[in-house]
Design a protein around this motif. Structure first.
Motif, PDB file in Angstrom:
ATOM      1  N   LYS A  67     -24.300  12.376   2.398  1.00 36.06           N
ATOM      2  CA  LYS A  67     -25.249  13.289   3.081  1.00 36.06           C
ATOM      3  C   LYS A  67     -24.453  13.965   4.390  1.00 36.06           C
ATOM      4  O   LYS A  67     -24.273  14.944   4.724  1.00 36.06           O
TER       5      LYS A  67
ATOM      6  N   GLY B 257     -27.320  20.544   3.472  1.00 37.04           N
ATOM      7  CA  GLY B 257     -28.239  19.784   2.644  1.00 37.04           C
ATOM      8  C   GLY B 257     -27.992  19.522   1.110  1.00 37.04           C
ATOM      9  O   GLY B 257     -27.168  19.030   0.854  1.00 37.04           O
ATOM     10  N   SER B 258     -29.230  20.218   0.503  1.00 34.56           N
ATOM     11  CA  SER B 258     -29.294  20.017  -0.907  1.00 34.56           C
ATOM     12  C   SER B 258     -28.728  21.182  -1.461  1.00 34.56           C
ATOM     13  O   SER B 258     -28.516  21.388  -2.708  1.00 34.56           O
TER      14      SER B 258
ATOM     15  N   ASN C  81     -33.041  21.416   3.860  1.00 36.38           N
ATOM     16  CA  ASN C  81     -32.355  20.708   4.714  1.00 36.38           C
ATOM     17  C   ASN C  81     -33.404  20.596   6.093  1.00 36.38           C
ATOM     18  O   ASN C  81     -32.917  21.077   7.101  1.00 36.38           O
TER      19      ASN C  81
ATOM     20  N   THR D 198     -29.186  15.998   9.175  1.00 34.99           N
ATOM     21  CA  THR D 198     -29.562  17.258   8.466  1.00 34.99           C
ATOM     22  C   THR D 198     -28.688  18.514   8.984  1.00 34.99           C
ATOM     23  O   THR D 198     -27.338  18.252   8.899  1.00 34.99           O
TER      24      THR D 198
END
Length: 823
Positions: free
Chosen positions: A46, A53-54, A115, A172
């Motif tokens: 992370k 983020g993703s 995110n 984040t």
């Protein structure tokens, strides 16, 4: 049958508690060690992804002055979510510090999909318009900024006032890989400031569930071909996973020890039950019960213990895991949230170990007992004679020698396999040699103890000989103490290695920023300055064939450079020849990893090229260093005419008062972006983060010792059960409780000392192997403090003595008539 099992569990409360405790502790330790490693690995991944983020793909304009819109991205089923990011930069100035601030803005409804920012208050971002800003708590706590305060950020040289709307966790979009901080602004506000109202700096894209980043990147590259847009992967997922796995290895090292000890202890626990129940089992068989029926009774009872202990262990482990991770997250100065990751593998392994090992541990002793005549089973005559296995001891000694020598003889690609074999071989060899060592010491101690402790000492020493339970106790103690020592030493080394990267380096402070000749002269004239080393830096701009150096530096004083950054050359005389070559020719020094990765050799000619020039340099040497991540060093006398660097970008110094010089350097930079620290400041910042991650690892060593204590109690109970008739006979002819306690204490103390001594020797050899294998990758040796070994050994001895209390109590309550009447 079920009623009989439940009645036994209910009536034998002490045995049930000990049995469940061993299973629960084993399941907890296994579950927590595996889950904390996975959770830490997830947190590392992370952190590495940071703002993305993703998202896995980034689409950006080829020219930094242009923008890209969401409409430029084609609608594809392979895209799950996308968000535009508007990016700028600013400076924050306070008390001589100049922090780089990266400004970002986005449509929050889209950003939340890939995110979502996490506020310290736990709420959502609301009424976020105008000249407002959201800052990470890592930044606000450093400068004492509160929600509602006004901060001034210099954007393009213009001071701009912002109200702090919220404070976010350092998580984040606020996670970053570079120095400074990230600030979130309303999208319309940043667009107005940057005068970019029709697009974004980049579009972050998350692939659909079954689509890889590579596949989506290829698709978008094809779709956007011919347009002035660049498609790239946000991160290297493979490298992130590899790095995260490497950093979480200490936790999985604990899992290895936990699994080994769990199997050993659960087996020992069921051996207690089986031995305790043998007379009853023999009675059942004498009245017609079949071997299958008897086995089924114990198997069902063991399954009951296994299922119950496994479930309790996982539930308790989940609570402990959450507390540990919450404590780690709260303690981190970075404020990073470490997610609780519970994988099916961790649950299945912990629960499966509790159940399967429990069932097998019941079946094995019963299987052995089935070979005894029914009369012997009824009478509880389960003592077995164990002749010393000299053949096994010989193999163990040979394995020990090979395990010690192999990592010292291996090199290159064979070093890691040799190290792995050595670690396993040392443990296996110790287990095989322990019975022989115990027997030899028993013969010696019998005479010594006779003189010191009289007849009780002689009996205690004799009881050690050919006593499988004592050797199992020593083995368990050796494994647990080895685990404590290895975890402590490796943890301390990791702490030192990470938090003291300048170990051995001479510099006391450094400045990272643009500095001209006048700047350097002013630093040289500061009162108390001793040595100063300005360096030209080329970051990701110097190419060599197919390789681009991530960092290449140029210096006019290689001797001072060597001492400032503690360069360790690959060969003994290489430093002298490198200094000579630097002053006479176009020479280049390469980091060892770069040299080996590209199959270069000393003396090869490399053509260096950037936008300003091109020339050939000869490899004059190779080095490794912890104080700098530089890949190559060249003479500035040739770098200046060849590649035309305009200013210095790095400065190292030593001084009588490093802090005073640092304050003056920061003042010299003024509004210019820089990152300047003393070495002490740098180490303090690193320590605050690394120490938090290592704390749970150290804490779990106590759980390992607790698990060992349970196992030792079980083994001592087994020893008591097997010897209780002989103890009863001794008591019937005059052995007092005090004398029996004395014998038990001497036995426990001796086995504890033997286990501790073997653990210290084997741990030392294991640590030597670890650092022989890791040696080529690091440039410092572990500081082996004998106090660590001695304190772990003493803890193990105390655990053994504490465990001996249970058999001592049981022997005091022994009913001589009931024990002897079987005879």
């Amino acid at each position: 049958m079920l009623k009989y099992i439940l009645t036994n569990v209910k009536e034998r409360k002490t045995r049930t508690i000990v049995m469940l405790l061993s299973i629960v502790l084993s399941a907890v330790l296994l579950f927590v060690s595996f889950s904390i490693g996975t959770s830490y690995e997830n947190a590392q991944q992370k952190m590495a992804r940071g703002m993305a983020g993703s998202a896995a793909i980034s689409v950006s304009p080829l020219s930094p002055d242009d923008t890209v819109g969401l409409d430029d991205i084609p609608e594809l089923t392979s895209i799950k979510a996308k968000a535009g990011m508007l990016e700028g930069s600013a400076l924050y100035h306070e008390d001589g510090y100049y922090e780089t601030i990266d400004l970002i803005a986005s449509d929050l409804s889209l950003l939340n999909q890939i995110n979502k920012p996490r506020l310290v208050s736990g709420g959502d971002i609301e009424n976020f318009t105008g000249y407002k800003v959201i800052l990470p708590d890592r930044f606000t706590s450093k400068y004492g900024i509160e929600k509602g305060d006004t901060v001034i950020l210099q954007i393009n040289g213009v001071p701009t006032r912002f109200e702090v709307a919220e404070i976010a966790s350092y998580d984040t979009v606020f996670l970053r890989h570079t120095r400074g901080a990230t600030a979130l602004l309303p999208e319309s506000t940043l667009a107005e400031i940057l005068q970019k109202k029709n697009g974004y700096s980049e579009i972050l894209i998350e692939p659909a569930g079954d689509v890889s980043a590579g596949e989506l990147a290829d698709t978008l590259t094809e779709e956007l071909s011919g347009r002035p847009l660049s498609v790239s992967k946000v991160v290297n997922e493979e490298q992130i996973e590899a790095d995260a796995r490497q950093k979480s290895m200490p936790f999985f090292l604990i899992s290895f020890f936990a699994l080994t000890m769990s199997v050993f202890i659960i087996y020992s626990s069921y051996k207690v039950i089986t031995l305790d129940r043998l007379p009853i089992i023999g009675t059942f068989r004498s009245i017609g019960a079949t071997q299958k029926t008897v086995t089924r009774i114990l198997m069902l009872e063991s399954a009951l213990y296994g299922f119950t202990g496994g479930i309790i262990g996982i539930l308790l482990g989940t609570v402990i895991l959450k507390l540990i991770l919450r404590g780690m997250g709260d303690s981190l100065s970075a404020g990073i949230e470490i997610p609780v990751v519970i994988t099916p593998a961790a649950v299945l392994l912990s629960f499966g170990t509790a159940v399967i090992v429990s069932i097998l541990s019941a079946w094995i002793p019963v299987r052995r007992a089935s070979r005894l005549p029914i009369k012997d089973v009824v009478l509880g005559m389960v003592e077995e004679k164990h002749m010393p296995n000299h053949h096994a001891a010989g193999i163990g000694i040979a394995l020990l020698v090979v395990s010690v020598l192999l990592p010292r003889l291996a090199s290159g690609k064979f070093l890691y396999p040799a190290g792995g074999f050595s670690l396993l071989g040392l443990i296996s060899a110790a287990i095989m040699v322990i019975p022989l060592v115990t027997n030899l010491l028993s013969k010696v101690l019998e005479r010594v103890y006779t003189v010191i402790f009289k007849n009780e000492g002689m009996l205690a020493a004799r009881n050690l000989r050919d006593n499988k339970n004592i050797t199992q106790n020593i083995t368990l103690l050796f494994i647990s103490i080895s685990a404590v020592i290895a975890i402590t030493v490796v943890g301390n080394f990791v702490n030192t290695y990470i938090t003291d990267v300048f170990n051995g380096a001479e510099l006391q402070g450094f400045a990272d920023g643009e500095m001209d000749e006048d700047f350097i002269r002013q630093v040289e004239g500061m009162e108390g300055i001793e040595k100063i080393l300005p360096v030209y830096v080329f970051n990701n701009e110097m190419q060599c064939q197919d390789h681009t150096f991530s960092r290449l530096e140029a210096t006019d004083n290689l001797e001072l450079y060597n001492s400032m950054f503690h360069l360790i050359y690959s060969k003994k005389d290489m430093e002298v020849s490198a200094i000579s070559a630097f002053s006479e020719t176009r020479s280049i020094l390469l980091n060892e990893d770069v040299l080996n990765r590209n199959d270069y050799e000393i003396g090869d000619s490399l053509t260096l090229e950037n936008d300003s020039g091109r020339n050939t340099y000869t490899i004059a040497g190779s080095f490794k260093s912890r104080a700098t991540d530089v890949e190559a060093v060249i003479p500035s006398a040739y770098a200046i005419p060849d590649f035309k660097p305009a200013v210095y970008h790095f400065l190292a110094y030593t001084a009588a008062d490093p802090d005073s010089i640092m304050i003056q350097i920061r003042d010299l930079f003024g509004n210019t972006q820089n990152w300047s620290r003393t070495v002490e400041e740098f180490n303090t910042d690193a320590l605050s983060t690394v120490g938090v991650f290592l704390e749970p690892m150290f804490s779990m060593t106590y759980l390992i010792l607790l698990l060992a204590a349970v196992g030792i109690i079980n083994n001592l109970l087994i020893n008591y059960i097997q010897k209780r008739r002989s103890i009863a006979m001794y008591k019937s002819v005059g052995l007092s409780n005090r004398q029996n306690i004395k014998i038990t204490i001497i036995e426990s103390l001796t086995s504890g000392i033997i286990g501790a001594a073997i653990a210290i020797v084997v741990s030392y050899l294991e640590i030597q192997t670890i650092f022989l294998v890791a040696g080529p990758k690091i440039s410092m040796s572990p500081d082996l403090d004998f106090k660590t070994f001695l304190s772990a050994g003493l803890l193990g001895i105390l655990v053994t003595l504490a465990g001996s209390v249970v058999p001592m109590v049981k022997s005091r309550k022994m009913k001589l008539v009931e024990e002897i009447k079987f005879e």
